[in-house]
Design an enzyme around this catalytic site. Sequence first.
Site, PDB file in Angstrom:
ATOM      1  N   ASP A 117       0.856  -1.172   0.000  1.00 47.94           N
ATOM      2  CA  ASP A 117       0.000   0.000   0.000  1.00 47.94           C
ATOM      3  C   ASP A 117       0.901   1.235   0.000  1.00 47.94           C
ATOM      4  O   ASP A 117       2.112   1.126   0.229  1.00 47.94           O
ATOM      5  CB  ASP A 117      -0.882  -0.044   1.250  1.00 47.94           C
ATOM      6  N   ASP A 119      -0.029   5.183   1.273  1.00 43.67           N
ATOM      7  CA  ASP A 119      -0.176   5.984   2.482  1.00 43.67           C
ATOM      8  C   ASP A 119      -0.186   5.122   3.739  1.00 43.67           C
ATOM      9  O   ASP A 119      -0.879   4.098   3.790  1.00 43.67           O
ATOM     10  CB  ASP A 119      -1.478   6.790   2.418  1.00 43.67           C
TER      11      ASP A 119
END
Length: 405
Positions: A117, A119
Amino acid sequence: MSEEAHRRYAEIMRDVEMMIDDHILRQKQNQSQTQGQDGSLASLMSPMPSKLGMLVPTAGPFFSRLPLEAAFKYQDRKRYISSRRYVAPSFNDVRLVLNSAQTMAVTGGALQLATFDGDVTLYDDGESLEPSSPVIPRLLDLLRKNIKIGIVTAAGYTTADRYYDRLHGLLDAIAASPDLDDTQKQSLVIMGGEANYLFTYEPSSPHRLAPVPRLEWLTPEMAAWSEAEIAALLDVAESALRDCVRTMNLPATIVRKDRAVGIIPSEPHIRIARENLEETVLVVQRILELSHLGSQTQATGRSPPPPSGSNGRRGIPFCAFNGGRDVFVDIGDKSWGVTVCQQWFGRQGGAIKGENTLHVGDQFLSAGSNDFKARSVGTTAWIASPAETVELLDELADLMQKKLS
């Protein structure tokens, strides 16, 4: 006292480990029965569920063993769990034990693809991957080990320059690295908008990235999603979001993209209450499900039959999630994004399997929990900050080195 606590905790972990082993065995037996049904009585009998399956009916597939006892002993040496007299093992203790067990399971040559991922996993929320980030040398080390990397992010940009802005530290480090060959440098892809925009590393581009035409990477299931149905689903989602903004008086603006729709704060300094973001996610999910336009079906590496009474329709898979400051509804989800990475890197020798894939992310619990969707197509590690990602990659590198030696 600490020795006795250590022994008892280790016994509990060993018991759970054995339940998972039994669950995996029955999972394989069920798969072989499903694939080889011949009409005989044995193949028509319902398989006995595992003990884990009876205790946790929602338990998903397991792609690898989890050496929980060894993982607990490893984490106990770091966190001194057994030495605490008044504070019992916490949720975070258990989460990190599971992460260690998963990294132990994918080392020794099993790991071929690591997806991340963006953020809160590679960089702080809303920030970028700067050249000084400690995660960059760890990612370069994975590439040197010939492990493919996919960054599967909810950020849905259609152009390379926007992704370069967020990931320039890593992309420039790959370009400048003297000990990565061309094949290793090409072992990085960016999958944006959950599962909607694929970019590959391209050294000749000013932004180090080149977009891949959608028809070149869509899976057969994704290619069957019609543009008209996608637009209709986003129309319904947009209407539901407008209702939430009105009924909860949210200080938010609607943002519509070609493969997503969402709400963002109307002013950069405004923060919408987490509870209201979660409520918005759940409302939109429910409305889309009732509309029969959307489906929460995740990628599984195969196309399941449509549900009975559906006239062959399954609806368009979508993901509604709370991004911390905003809410977005994307077409597809990270299970589809990771699946695309598995197939893209496995074009010559067949798709990379779930047991050879590790997805690292932070969204496994809150409404939408978009990283949790990757759980259906590969192994996962649940982190809470970029610093934890660094620790996880160090642990992974250490285990790989020990198994090599």
